[in-house]
Design a protein around this motif. Structure first.
Motif, PDB file in Angstrom:
ATOM      1  N   ARG A 103     -28.738 -18.999  -2.281  1.00  0.00           N
ATOM      2  CA  ARG A 103     -29.699 -19.715  -1.430  1.00  0.00           C
ATOM      3  C   ARG A 103     -31.095 -19.113  -1.557  1.00  0.00           C
ATOM      4  NH1 ARG A 103     -28.587 -24.517   0.183  1.00  0.00           N
ATOM      5  NH2 ARG A 103     -26.605 -24.744   1.201  1.00  0.00           N
ATOM      6  N   VAL A 106     -32.743 -20.402  -4.670  1.00  0.00           N
ATOM      7  CA  VAL A 106     -33.148 -21.792  -4.455  1.00  0.00           C
ATOM      8  C   VAL A 106     -34.410 -21.835  -3.599  1.00  0.00           C
ATOM      9  CG1 VAL A 106     -32.482 -23.976  -3.375  1.00  0.00           C
ATOM     10  CG2 VAL A 106     -30.827 -22.720  -4.756  1.00  0.00           C
ATOM     11  N   MET A 126     -35.740 -27.624  -0.808  1.00  0.00           N
ATOM     12  CA  MET A 126     -34.538 -26.903  -1.235  1.00  0.00           C
ATOM     13  C   MET A 126     -33.426 -27.881  -1.600  1.00  0.00           C
ATOM     14  SD  MET A 126     -34.461 -23.607   1.306  1.00  0.00           S
ATOM     15  CE  MET A 126     -32.857 -23.064   0.770  1.00  0.00           C
ATOM     16  N   ARG A 127     -33.284 -28.952  -0.835  1.00  0.00           N
ATOM     17  CA  ARG A 127     -32.263 -29.965  -1.157  1.00  0.00           C
ATOM     18  C   ARG A 127     -32.563 -30.627  -2.499  1.00  0.00           C
ATOM     19  NH1 ARG A 127     -32.784 -30.877   4.380  1.00  0.00           N
ATOM     20  NH2 ARG A 127     -34.069 -32.734   4.050  1.00  0.00           N
ATOM     21  N   GLU A 130     -31.570 -28.160  -5.143  1.00  0.00           N
ATOM     22  CA  GLU A 130     -30.103 -28.109  -5.226  1.00  0.00           C
ATOM     23  C   GLU A 130     -29.559 -29.310  -5.987  1.00  0.00           C
ATOM     24  OE1 GLU A 130     -28.800 -27.797  -1.183  1.00  0.00           O
ATOM     25  OE2 GLU A 130     -29.561 -25.750  -0.978  1.00  0.00           O
ATOM     26  N   ALA A 133     -30.071 -28.712  -9.600  1.00  0.00           N
ATOM     27  CA  ALA A 133     -29.105 -27.696 -10.053  1.00  0.00           C
ATOM     28  C   ALA A 133     -27.730 -28.315 -10.251  1.00  0.00           C
ATOM     29  CB  ALA A 133     -29.041 -26.547  -9.045  1.00  0.00           C
ATOM     30  N   ARG A 134     -27.289 -29.162  -9.304  1.00  0.00           N
ATOM     31  CA  ARG A 134     -25.991 -29.831  -9.442  1.00  0.00           C
ATOM     32  C   ARG A 134     -25.939 -30.688 -10.688  1.00  0.00           C
ATOM     33  NH1 ARG A 134     -26.361 -30.379  -3.973  1.00  0.00           N
ATOM     34  NH2 ARG A 134     -27.195 -32.490  -4.151  1.00  0.00           N
ATOM     35  N   ARG A 139     -23.810 -24.383  -9.541  1.00  0.00           N
ATOM     36  CA  ARG A 139     -23.393 -24.406  -8.141  1.00  0.00           C
ATOM     37  C   ARG A 139     -24.356 -23.555  -7.303  1.00  0.00           C
ATOM     38  NH1 ARG A 139     -18.784 -21.874  -6.984  1.00  0.00           N
ATOM     39  NH2 ARG A 139     -18.798 -20.692  -8.915  1.00  0.00           N
ATOM     40  N   VAL A 140     -24.474 -23.907  -6.025  1.00  0.00           N
ATOM     41  CA  VAL A 140     -25.307 -23.147  -5.091  1.00  0.00           C
ATOM     42  C   VAL A 140     -24.360 -22.562  -4.039  1.00  0.00           C
ATOM     43  CG1 VAL A 140     -27.171 -23.230  -3.417  1.00  0.00           C
ATOM     44  CG2 VAL A 140     -27.275 -24.634  -5.484  1.00  0.00           C
ATOM     45  N   ASP A 142     -23.614 -20.344  -0.542  1.00  0.00           N
ATOM     46  CA  ASP A 142     -24.276 -20.102   0.747  1.00  0.00           C
ATOM     47  C   ASP A 142     -24.525 -18.649   1.005  1.00  0.00           C
ATOM     48  OD1 ASP A 142     -24.407 -22.754   1.316  1.00  0.00           O
ATOM     49  OD2 ASP A 142     -22.419 -22.802   2.225  1.00  0.00           O
TER      50      ASP A 142
END
Length: 142
Positions: A103, A106, A126-127, A130, A133-134, A139-140, A142
């Motif tokens: 996190r 990110v 950030m979303r 993410e 990245a996906r 993977r992100v 937590d």
């Protein structure tokens, strides 16, 4: 009397290596405009010299008097993710994992990209990071 506005005749975004813009690439994109390519290269290389090794997009605006304006942007999100991972994305996103971002990583990328994204909210940025990245198979956690 206010100064006259210059008439814009061409605008393009170039993604070049920082501090090392190849004249051949500039010629492909800007040759038909008649702008001095060596001056564009010199301006880009000087402006990006401190970020060598990165890909730094630049918006080049050419005016009718063949002068130009250079506006630098932040590196592409995918480039920043690959840089944080230390490798490439997955050849088969969704099937094979290319790595894991924390996190905190990110958040750092989102803070860096915030000026170029269409949001001022860090959580939304950030979303967005993410999601990129996906799509790269990263993977992100937590």
């Amino acid at each position: 009397m206010p100064p006259k506005q210059k008439k814009k005749v061409f605008e393009s975004t170039l993604q070049l290596a920082a501090g090392e813009a190849p004249v051949a690439e500039l010629g492909k994109m800007l040759g038909q405009t008649g702008v001095n390519l060596v001056e564009v290269k010199r301006a880009y290389d000087t402006a990006t010299a401190t970020r060598r090794g990165d890909i730094v997009p630049a918006v080049v605006t050419v005016f009718e008097d063949r002068s130009f304006e250079l506006r630098l942007k932040t590196p592409p999100t995918a480039f920043l993710i690959r840089k944080a991972l230390g490798g490439d994305g997955s050849a088969r996103p969704g099937h094979d994992s290319a790595g894991v971002l924390s996190r905190e990583q990110v958040r750092e990328i989102a803070e860096q990209k915030l000026s170029d994204l269409n949001t001022a909210d860090l959580d939304a940025a950030m979303r967005t990071i993410e999601g990129t990245a996906r799509s790269m198979g990263v993977r992100v956690k937590d």
